[in-house]
Write an enzyme that holds these catalytic residues in place. Structure first.
Site, short mmCIF file in Angstrom:
data_model
loop_
_atom_site.label_atom_id
_atom_site.label_comp_id
_atom_site.label_asym_id
_atom_site.label_seq_id
_atom_site.Cartn_x
_atom_site.Cartn_y
_atom_site.Cartn_z
N THR A 178 0.86 -1.19 0.00
CA THR A 178 0.00 0.00 0.00
C THR A 178 0.89 1.24 0.00
O THR A 178 2.03 1.18 0.48
CB THR A 178 -0.84 -0.04 1.29
OG1 THR A 178 -1.80 -1.08 1.14
CG2 THR A 178 -1.53 1.26 1.60
N ARG A 206 -14.12 -7.54 0.14
CA ARG A 206 -13.27 -7.23 1.32
C ARG A 206 -12.68 -5.82 1.26
O ARG A 206 -12.16 -5.38 0.24
CB ARG A 206 -12.14 -8.25 1.40
CG ARG A 206 -11.21 -8.08 2.61
CD ARG A 206 -9.97 -7.30 2.27
NE ARG A 206 -9.09 -7.14 3.42
CZ ARG A 206 -8.03 -6.32 3.45
NH1 ARG A 206 -7.74 -5.59 2.39
NH2 ARG A 206 -7.29 -6.23 4.51
N GLY A 208 -10.09 -3.19 3.54
CA GLY A 208 -9.17 -3.12 4.67
C GLY A 208 -9.24 -1.77 5.37
O GLY A 208 -10.25 -1.06 5.32
N ASP A 209 -8.14 -1.40 6.00
CA ASP A 209 -8.10 -0.15 6.78
C ASP A 209 -7.87 1.09 5.93
O ASP A 209 -8.23 2.21 6.33
CB ASP A 209 -6.96 -0.23 7.82
CG ASP A 209 -5.62 -0.44 7.14
OD1 ASP A 209 -5.52 -1.34 6.27
OD2 ASP A 209 -4.66 0.30 7.46
N THR A 229 0.10 1.14 6.88
CA THR A 229 0.24 0.01 5.96
C THR A 229 0.44 -1.25 6.78
O THR A 229 1.20 -1.24 7.74
CB THR A 229 1.41 0.19 4.98
OG1 THR A 229 1.61 -1.07 4.30
CG2 THR A 229 2.71 0.58 5.67
N GLY A 230 -0.24 -2.32 6.40
CA GLY A 230 -0.09 -3.56 7.13
C GLY A 230 -1.34 -4.40 7.01
O GLY A 230 -2.16 -4.17 6.12
N GLY A 232 -4.65 -5.18 7.27
CA GLY A 232 -5.75 -4.24 7.47
C GLY A 232 -6.74 -4.60 8.57
O GLY A 232 -7.26 -3.72 9.27
N1 ASP Z 1 -3.54 -2.22 4.77
C1 ASP Z 1 -3.81 -2.76 3.47
C2 ASP Z 1 -5.05 -3.61 3.52
O1 ASP Z 1 -5.19 -4.38 4.47
C3 ASP Z 1 -2.72 -3.60 2.93
C4 ASP Z 1 -1.38 -2.91 2.87
O2 ASP Z 1 -1.04 -2.09 3.72
O3 ASP Z 1 -0.64 -3.24 1.93
O4 ASP Z 1 -5.82 -3.57 2.59
#
Ligand code: ASP
Length: 312
Positions: A178, A206, A208-209, A229-230, A232
Site C-alpha cells: 500500500t 473485502r 481493509g483499513d 500500511t499492514g 488491514g
Molecule cells: N492495509 C492494506 C489492507 O489491508 C494492505 C497494505 O497495507 O498493503 O488492505
C-alpha cells in the site's frame, strides 16, 4: 521550532512487510528506491515552494499509484475474480475534511477520486459502482483493464486463484505495498493520503483499513497526520491512525512515543504486522514499523530526501 514558522516536512511509505534481503536483487532494490525518490520529489517541490500539505500528499501518492511497483493504482493486485478493486482515502488537517473510496475499479488514481469526494460531494465515503459513477461525473480519468495488468501480480494471483487463501501482496514474503504520504506545510497545516489494491485474491468485497478514516488515515492540525500500511483487519480493530492522535491529545505523548506505543505495544503483541508514517505540527517525523521492513522515505526543509527499506 514554532508552529507558524516556514518549516515543511514530508514522509511517504510504499508498504510494510517481511522483505528478505536475499530475494531483493540490486536491480529490484534500485527500482523501489527510485520509485520512492520520485514520490518524494513530487511532494517536495510543492512544499518547498509554499504549496499545501494536501497537494503534496496527493502528488506523492499519485506518483506511486502510477508505478507498477506498488500495490495501488496501476500496480494493484488481483481479486478472487481476477479483477482489481482499489481503496483510498485522504484527510485535511485544517478542518478534518476527509474523502474515501472503496472497492472501485478502472480509476487511474483512486487518491484523486477520494479528494473529489472530499471537495466536490456532501459525503465522506463512497463505494463501488456509485463511487465510479461519481468519478465519471467529475471527469476523473479511467483506464482499461490492460493498464492494470501486470505479469508478476497476475502470476501471484494465479498461484492461489480458485482457492480460499488470500495474500498480502507478495505474500510468500508477506509484503504489504500500500502507499501513503503525510505532510506538514509552511502554513502549519497537516494532511494525509493512503491508497491500495488491498489483498491478492480478496473476495466478498473485502475492504481493509486504507479507506477507513481513523484506521488507515488521519490528519488533524492539532495532533498529527498518519498513514498506515499492514494487515488491514488489525489496523481496523485497533483504530490505529486515530489512536496515535488520541495518545498525543489525551495523554500528552510525543509523536514518536505515540507511534511506538501503537505499533510496538498494541499491534505487535496481537499479531498486527505493519507500520505507519506520521508528522506533527512541529514538523517531527515518525516512521514506525514492526515488520522486517517498510518502504519509506522522508525529507524536510532541514533534511535531504532519504529512502530506506529495512531497519538500516
Ligand atoms: N492495509 C492494506 C489492507 O489491508 C494492505 C497494505 O497495507 O498493503 O488492505
Amino acid at each position: 521550532m514554532s508552529k507558524g514558522s516556514s518549516i515543511w516536512t514530508l514522509a511517504i511509505h510504499g508498504g510494510a512487510g517481511t522483505i528478505p534481503h536475499e530475494e531483493m536483487t540490486g536491480e529490484k532494490k534500485d527500482a523501489y528506491l527510485n520509485g520512492l525518490r520520485a514520490a518524494l520529489d513530487a511532494g517536495r517541490g510543492i512544499l518547498a515552494s509554499g504549496g499545501t500539505a494536501l497537494d503534496a500528499v496527493c502528488a506523492a501518492v499519485v506518483s506511486m499509484e502510477d508505478s507498477p511497483l506498488f500495490n495501488a493504482g496501476k500496480g494493484s493486485v488481483y481479486t478472487f475474480d481476477g479483477t482489481h478493486e482499489m481503496d483510498a482515502s485522504v484527510m485535511n488537517g485544517i478542518d478534518r475534511h476527509a474523502g474515501a473510496v472503496a472497492g472501485i475499479s478502472g480509476v487511474k488514481n483512486p487518491i484523486l477520486l477520494s479528494r473529489a469526494v472530499m471537495e466536490k460531494s456532501d459525503h465522506v465515503f463512497l463505494s463501488g459502482k456509485g463511487a465510479e459513477e461519481f468519478a465519471r461525473s467529475q471527469g476523473i480519468v479511467f483506464e482499461s483493464e490492460e493498464y492494470f495488468h501486470d505479469p508478476v501480480r497476475f502470476e501471484q494471483w494465479r498461484s492461489v486463484a480458485g482457492t480460499n487463501s488470500y495474500m498480502l501482496d507478495h505474500s510468500q514474503t508477506k509484503k504489504f505495498s500500500t502507499v501513503g504520504a503525510v505532510a506538514r506545510d509552511k502554513h502549519g497545516h497537516l494532511a494525509s493520503a493512503t491508497s491500495t489494491g488491498g489483498m491478492t485474491n480478496k473476495r466478498f468485497g473485502r475492504i481493509g483499513d486504507t479507506p477507513v478514516i481513523a484506521s488507515g488515515t488521519w490528519a488533524d492540525n492539532n495532533t498529527c497526520a498518519v498513514s498506515c500500511t499492514g494487515h488491514g483487519e488489525y489496523f481496523l480493530r485497533w483504530v490505529v491512525a486515530y489512536d496515535v492522535a488520541c495518545l498525543m491529545e489525551y495523554k500528552g505523548l510525543s509523536l514518536e512515543e505515540a507511534c511506538k506505543t501503537v505499533v510496538q505495544n498494541k499491534l505487535r503483541p496481537n499479531g498486527g504486522e505493519g507500520g505507519l508514517i506520521a508528522v506533527d505540527p512541529l514538523g517531527n517525523i515518525a516512521l514506525e514499523f514492526n515488520s522486517d521492513g517498510m518502504y519509506r522515505g522522508s525529507c524536510s526543509d532541514r533534511s535531504e530526501p532519504s529512502v530506506l527499506i529495512w531497519r538500516d
